[in-house]
Motif scaffolding. Structure first.
Motif, PDB file in Angstrom:
ATOM      1  N   HIS A  92       0.847  -1.308  -6.078  1.00  0.00           N
ATOM      2  CA  HIS A  92       2.234  -0.843  -6.048  1.00  0.00           C
ATOM      3  C   HIS A  92       3.090  -1.815  -6.845  1.00  0.00           C
ATOM      4  O   HIS A  92       3.196  -2.989  -6.509  1.00  0.00           O
TER       5      HIS A  92
ATOM      6  N   VAL B 166       6.002   1.424  -0.371  1.00  0.00           N
ATOM      7  CA  VAL B 166       4.642   1.203   0.118  1.00  0.00           C
ATOM      8  C   VAL B 166       4.573   1.679   1.561  1.00  0.00           C
ATOM      9  O   VAL B 166       5.415   1.297   2.386  1.00  0.00           O
ATOM     10  N   GLY B 167       3.583   2.496   1.874  1.00  0.00           N
ATOM     11  CA  GLY B 167       3.427   2.982   3.232  1.00  0.00           C
ATOM     12  C   GLY B 167       2.780   1.954   4.138  1.00  0.00           C
ATOM     13  O   GLY B 167       2.139   0.999   3.686  1.00  0.00           O
TER      14      GLY B 167
ATOM     15  N   GLU C 220     -10.240   4.770  -3.858  1.00  0.00           N
ATOM     16  CA  GLU C 220      -9.282   5.602  -4.577  1.00  0.00           C
ATOM     17  C   GLU C 220      -8.701   4.852  -5.782  1.00  0.00           C
ATOM     18  O   GLU C 220      -8.530   5.425  -6.855  1.00  0.00           O
TER      19      GLU C 220
ATOM     20  N   SER D 256       7.752  -2.911  -2.382  1.00  0.00           N
ATOM     21  CA  SER D 256       6.864  -3.932  -2.935  1.00  0.00           C
ATOM     22  C   SER D 256       7.642  -5.044  -3.633  1.00  0.00           C
ATOM     23  O   SER D 256       8.441  -4.791  -4.538  1.00  0.00           O
TER      24      SER D 256
ATOM     25  N   LYS E  72      -9.014   3.071   0.499  1.00  0.00           N
ATOM     26  CA  LYS E  72      -7.971   2.851  -0.492  1.00  0.00           C
ATOM     27  C   LYS E  72      -8.530   2.178  -1.728  1.00  0.00           C
ATOM     28  O   LYS E  72      -8.147   2.487  -2.842  1.00  0.00           O
TER      29      LYS E  72
ATOM     30  N   PHE F  42      -1.842  -6.079   2.745  1.00  0.00           N
ATOM     31  CA  PHE F  42      -1.056  -4.928   3.197  1.00  0.00           C
ATOM     32  C   PHE F  42      -0.097  -5.338   4.296  1.00  0.00           C
ATOM     33  O   PHE F  42      -0.120  -6.470   4.788  1.00  0.00           O
TER      34      PHE F  42
ATOM     35  N   ASP G 101      -0.902   0.547   3.662  1.00  0.00           N
ATOM     36  CA  ASP G 101      -1.315   0.851   2.290  1.00  0.00           C
ATOM     37  C   ASP G 101      -1.381  -0.457   1.494  1.00  0.00           C
ATOM     38  O   ASP G 101      -0.358  -1.141   1.355  1.00  0.00           O
TER      39      ASP G 101
ATOM     40  N   LEU H  42      -9.023   0.349   4.396  1.00  0.00           N
ATOM     41  CA  LEU H  42      -8.839  -0.469   3.203  1.00  0.00           C
ATOM     42  C   LEU H  42      -9.931  -0.189   2.179  1.00  0.00           C
ATOM     43  O   LEU H  42      -9.683  -0.184   0.977  1.00  0.00           O
TER      44      LEU H  42
END
Length: 395
Positions: free
Chosen positions: A82, A88-89, A388, A56, A385, A49, A92, A382
């Motif tokens: 991504h 990309v945040g 998810e 990306s 994420k 990240f 993230d 992380l």
């Protein structure tokens, strides 16, 4: 990966030799590799990240990891969260890498080097193309790069950011770059560009340089530098009068590269304000920062300067002569050019290169050992994420 975010032509990507990894990677990774070899390997998952919003650009990382896996006779599972060209945040994860700790731990230095800088450069290139969607860009960063590897990363980044802007706002974007080595990222067979200031000095006059160039390359369009002698408007008109057929056919361009130490011919601060008052009054009404005003009415290649050259050419009947702007065209400068609706046809720039190198630092953390989630304190986001991503994929 969206087709529009892919490079039109694939060329040779320069990747470090795997045998050279021990000399190129951080020493503590080598020590860790030795410990793992002594006490037993584990399968690990890395989350990769960055700490700021980016676009990306994972291709160089993936190609390096795939090469390393092939040469070491192992397999790495790469989960791209991504896709190339996506936003990309901050914080993230862009990708997860799963495989042998023994074979991954010493690669971290090298793959992170190939991720952070392109992601930031792609972000900058996207912003510039988005701000000036009707303008074509040329990537002229090569001489500002720290070697061939960086030049490749930056060319790749410009192509990805450009493709993203093309997708989102229909921008023309980057149409080529300065070197043949990386021209394939823009679907070109060779680098683009015509002449540096050195040729103007060699020729002794702007018109003579144009004549020499045309005699040498009679079938090519001409882009002539017009700031060498400080006569941007006079020399633009002189070259157009010398080559009226090229001018009428739209095959003649003038490039403004005036440095920030002086105004373009015929302008000063008051006259620059007057030019924009006539052609782009909204750009100078209301609050502007000092930096924004410099791009609008200051020295160098300002919006007022571009308008002044355009109107002089039009008045003389050379409406098809194109204007190329260069010199410090960063995202911020492009934004002001858009605010002034500056009549640019092409921008030559290397200013999408990251301005603050600390913003390019990519990070990789292990988030699972042999399938068991575990990460250092403070990086639990992380793990979230990762969960998810698993849910989204049905894992």
């Amino acid at each position: 990966m969206p087709d529009s975010a892919r490079v039109a032509a694939q060329g040779v990507v320069h990747l470090p030799e795997i045998d050279a990894v021990p000399d190129l990677t951080d020493h503590y990774f080598l020590r860790t590799k030795q410990v793992v070899e002594r006490f037993g390997d584990k399968e690990v998952t890395y989350a990769v990240f960055m700490r700021r919003p980016v676009i990306s650009t994972p291709r160089l990382v993936i190609e390096f990891l795939e090469k390393a896996a092939r040469e070491r006779g192992v397999r790495f599972q790469i989960e791209l969260v991504h896709q190339e060209g996506e936003w990309v945040g901050a914080g993230d994860p862009m990708l997860y890498i799963t495989g042998s700790l023994k074979h991954l731990v010493d690669l971290e230095t090298l793959y992170l080097q190939r991720l952070g800088p392109p992601c930031v450069a792609a972000y900058n290139a996207y912003v510039m193309c988005q701000e000036l969607p009707k303008v074509a860009f040329l990537a002229m960063d090569a001489r500002h790069c720290a070697g061939a590897e960086m030049a490749e990363m930056m060319a790749y980044a410009a192509s990805v950011g450009s493709a993203a802007a093309r997708d989102e706002v229909g921008a023309v974007g980057f149409i080529g770059n300065a070197t043949t080595e990386t021209a394939h990222y823009f679907g070109q067979e060779r680098g683009l560009g015509t002449m540096p200031h050195a040729l103007i000095g060699y020729a002794g006059s702007t018109v003579r340089a144009a004549e020499m160039y045309h005699e040498t390359f009679p079938n090519e369009p001409i882009t002539i530098l017009v700031d060498y002698f400080g006569n941007e408007i006079s020399d633009s008109l002189a070259v157009a009068r010398r080559f009226p057929e090229l001018a009428a056919a739209g095959r003649l361009s003038v490039r403004l590269d005036t440095h920030g130490g002086r105004y373009v011919e015929g302008l000063d601060l008051a006259q620059s304000y007057a030019v924009l008052e006539r052609h782009a009054p909204k750009s100078i009404r209301g609050y502007r920062t000092e930096a924004e005003l410099r791009y609008l009415v200051g020295t160098g290649v300002s919006a007022a300067a571009i308008w002044a050259v355009r109107k002089a050419l039009d008045k003389a009947g050379f409406r098809k002569v194109k204007i190329v702007g260069s010199s410090g065209f960063s995202p911020a400068k492009c934004r002001m050019m858009a605010a002034a609706n500056a009549p640019l046809d092409v921008v030559g720039t290397g200013s999408y290169l990251p301005d603050q190198w600390s913003e390019t630092y990519a990070t990789a953390d292990i988030v699972a050992y042999d399938g068991v989630p575990l990460v250092k304190l403070g990086r639990e986001f992380l793990l979230k994420k990762r969960s998810e991503a698993d849910e989204a994929s049905g894992g």
